[in-house]
Write a protein that holds these residues in place. Structure first.
Motif, PDB file in Angstrom:
ATOM      1  N   ASP A   1      99.236 -14.575 -81.380  1.00  0.00           N
ATOM      2  CA  ASP A   1     100.018 -13.426 -81.849  1.00  0.00           C
ATOM      3  C   ASP A   1      99.673 -12.172 -81.039  1.00  0.00           C
ATOM      4  N   ILE A   2      98.392 -11.978 -80.765  1.00  0.00           N
ATOM      5  CA  ILE A   2      97.971 -10.815 -79.974  1.00  0.00           C
ATOM      6  C   ILE A   2      98.561 -10.896 -78.567  1.00  0.00           C
TER       7      ILE A   2
ATOM      8  N   ILE B   1      90.335  -5.161 -77.600  1.00  0.00           N
ATOM      9  CA  ILE B   1      90.549  -5.624 -78.966  1.00  0.00           C
ATOM     10  C   ILE B   1      89.310  -6.393 -79.409  1.00  0.00           C
TER      11      ILE B   1
ATOM     12  N   ILE C   1      99.992  -3.535 -83.407  1.00  0.00           N
ATOM     13  CA  ILE C   1      99.064  -2.919 -82.450  1.00  0.00           C
ATOM     14  C   ILE C   1      99.754  -1.791 -81.694  1.00  0.00           C
TER      15      ILE C   1
ATOM     16  N   LEU D   1      90.070  -9.052 -74.858  1.00  0.00           N
ATOM     17  CA  LEU D   1      89.792  -9.463 -76.234  1.00  0.00           C
ATOM     18  C   LEU D   1      88.337  -9.895 -76.340  1.00  0.00           C
TER      19      LEU D   1
ATOM     20  N   TRP E   1      94.912  -5.521 -71.275  1.00  0.00           N
ATOM     21  CA  TRP E   1      94.125  -5.771 -72.481  1.00  0.00           C
ATOM     22  C   TRP E   1      93.028  -6.796 -72.250  1.00  0.00           C
TER      23      TRP E   1
ATOM     24  N   ALA F   1      99.452  -8.570 -85.701  1.00  0.00           N
ATOM     25  CA  ALA F   1      99.269  -8.172 -84.304  1.00  0.00           C
ATOM     26  C   ALA F   1     100.439  -7.347 -83.791  1.00  0.00           C
ATOM     27  N   ASP F   2     101.634  -7.530 -84.382  1.00  0.00           N
ATOM     28  CA  ASP F   2     102.786  -6.780 -83.899  1.00  0.00           C
ATOM     29  C   ASP F   2     102.731  -5.310 -84.277  1.00  0.00           C
TER      30      ASP F   2
ATOM     31  N   GLU G   1     102.229  -9.894 -78.551  1.00  0.00           N
ATOM     32  CA  GLU G   1     102.425  -8.449 -78.717  1.00  0.00           C
ATOM     33  C   GLU G   1     102.027  -7.689 -77.462  1.00  0.00           C
ATOM     34  N   MET G   2     100.904  -8.063 -76.847  1.00  0.00           N
ATOM     35  CA  MET G   2     100.458  -7.344 -75.656  1.00  0.00           C
ATOM     36  C   MET G   2     101.365  -7.636 -74.463  1.00  0.00           C
TER      37      MET G   2
END
Length: 345
Positions: A24-25, A7, A106, A40, A38, A103-104, A28-29
């Motif tokens: 937020d990311i 990301i 993704i 970033l 993941w 982010a949700d 979600e992940m």
């Protein structure tokens, strides 16, 4: 092993929002951890606030976050390219730093890649931008259709996901003035849209000004299309034809009625019109030549001042790593594409 998702977020004036975006990311992940790992990459585009200090703290807290600090402000697309040179993932996701890209969503973008698309763009039914930004987006969309042949039913945005081979193809572009959308469109047309919700900006203001939008548009059609030159040729031909017709009209009018005076005002109008068009065409050609000259002089897409966070995990993790790095931070000058970091192959 689960696929790795990289990301990339270009950051500018986002010190107050960045930690919330990263949180937020992470949530979600975590929901997708059965399918994906993941990393970033946060790229600070020489933000005048303390954005990079926030990035530094996030890198110290999370081992899968890498921070890239650019030496000066190169623009959003150059910052994205700087991030692309750090990714290790099978999939790439790009999003904004202002919290307006959810982010949700993704997982929805990644699902589009799993279904066979090369690139998946988020489509916003209702964009929560101001009138100026919405106008700029509409102009940019028209420019993409005319100059780059974007399909009329395709919606492009800064929130998208792409396969690894698309990233590799974009990294082949080593000149100054990168334009990510142009690089995507010249690599593939297997692109789809996923509808997502566009959020309100919680704090701060957009970093886009009229000058930056004009620069982005110029970059798009001078770096990736020859149609402006063709348009200039067509306009020049049309002006010459109109001038020829006007000359015939003047001659015939004088022959029919010798007493009709030759108008000074009409002559000056014709000269001003044709002269203005010529200057416009010469300026357009000069824009192309100037960009060619800058590229021949190996002007960098970006210059990296510092990279943090990469020493926190092992090379086999594939997360912003560089073997052989000692503890602490790494400071360096990195000139754009084609320059690999020591120990990063």
């Amino acid at each position: 092993m689960n696929k790795l998702v990289s990301i990339v977020i270009p950051c500018y004036r986002s010190a107050e929002m960045l930690e919330g975006v990263v949180a937020d990311i992470g949530r979600e992940m975590d929901n997708l951890k059965d399918k994906y790992r993941w990393e970033l990459i946060l790229v600070n585009d020489c933000s005048p606030d303390n954005t990079f200090e926030v990035i530094r703290r996030l890198c110290e807290k999370h081992k899968n976050i890498c921070g890239v600090n650019l030496a000066r402000n190169f623009g959003q697309h150059a910052a994205l390219m700087a991030g692309f040179h750090q990714v290790k993932g099978d999939y790439l996701v790009c999003m904004d730093d202002d919290g307006q890209t959810p982010a949700d969503a993704i997982g929805d973008l990644l699902q589009g890649l799993e279904e066979g698309s090369d690139v998946v763009y988020a489509r916003y039914e209702h964009k929560h931008h101001n009138a100026f930004r919405n106008f700029g987006s509409r102009v940019n969309d028209l420019m993409l259709k005319f100059m780059l042949g974007k399909p009329s039913d395709l919606y492009v945005s800064s929130f998208f996901a792409a396969r690894r081979f698309i990233v590799d193809e974009m990294l082949r572009y080593q000149n100054a003035y990168p334009y990510v959308i142009g690089l995507v469109l010249r690599a593939t047309r297997n692109i789809k849209n996923v509808t997502v919700e566009h959020r309100d900006r919680k704090t701060g203001e957009s970093g886009y000004t009229l000058g930056k939008l004009l620069g982005l548009w110029f970059n798009g059609f001078t770096a990736f299309s020859e149609k402006p030159l063709r348009l200039a040729t067509m306009i020049g031909t049309g002006c010459a034809f109109l001038g020829f017709l006007y000359g015939l009209y003047t001659i015939i009018k004088k022959l029919v009625n010798p007493l009709v005076p030759i108008g000074f005002s009409s002559l000056m109008s014709a000269i001003m019109f044709i002269g203005g068009m010529l200057m416009l065409m010469v300026g357009l050609v000069g824009e192309y030549i100037g960009r060619m000259y800058i590229c021949m002089n190996n002007a960098p897409q970006y210059v990296v001042r510092e990279i943090v966070g990469e020493e926190m995990h092992k090379p086999e993790d594939g997360l912003c790593n560089g073997p052989g790095q000692g503890p602490g931070e790494k400071e360096q000058e990195q000139n754009g594409p084609g320059r690999t970091r020591p120990g990063n192959n």
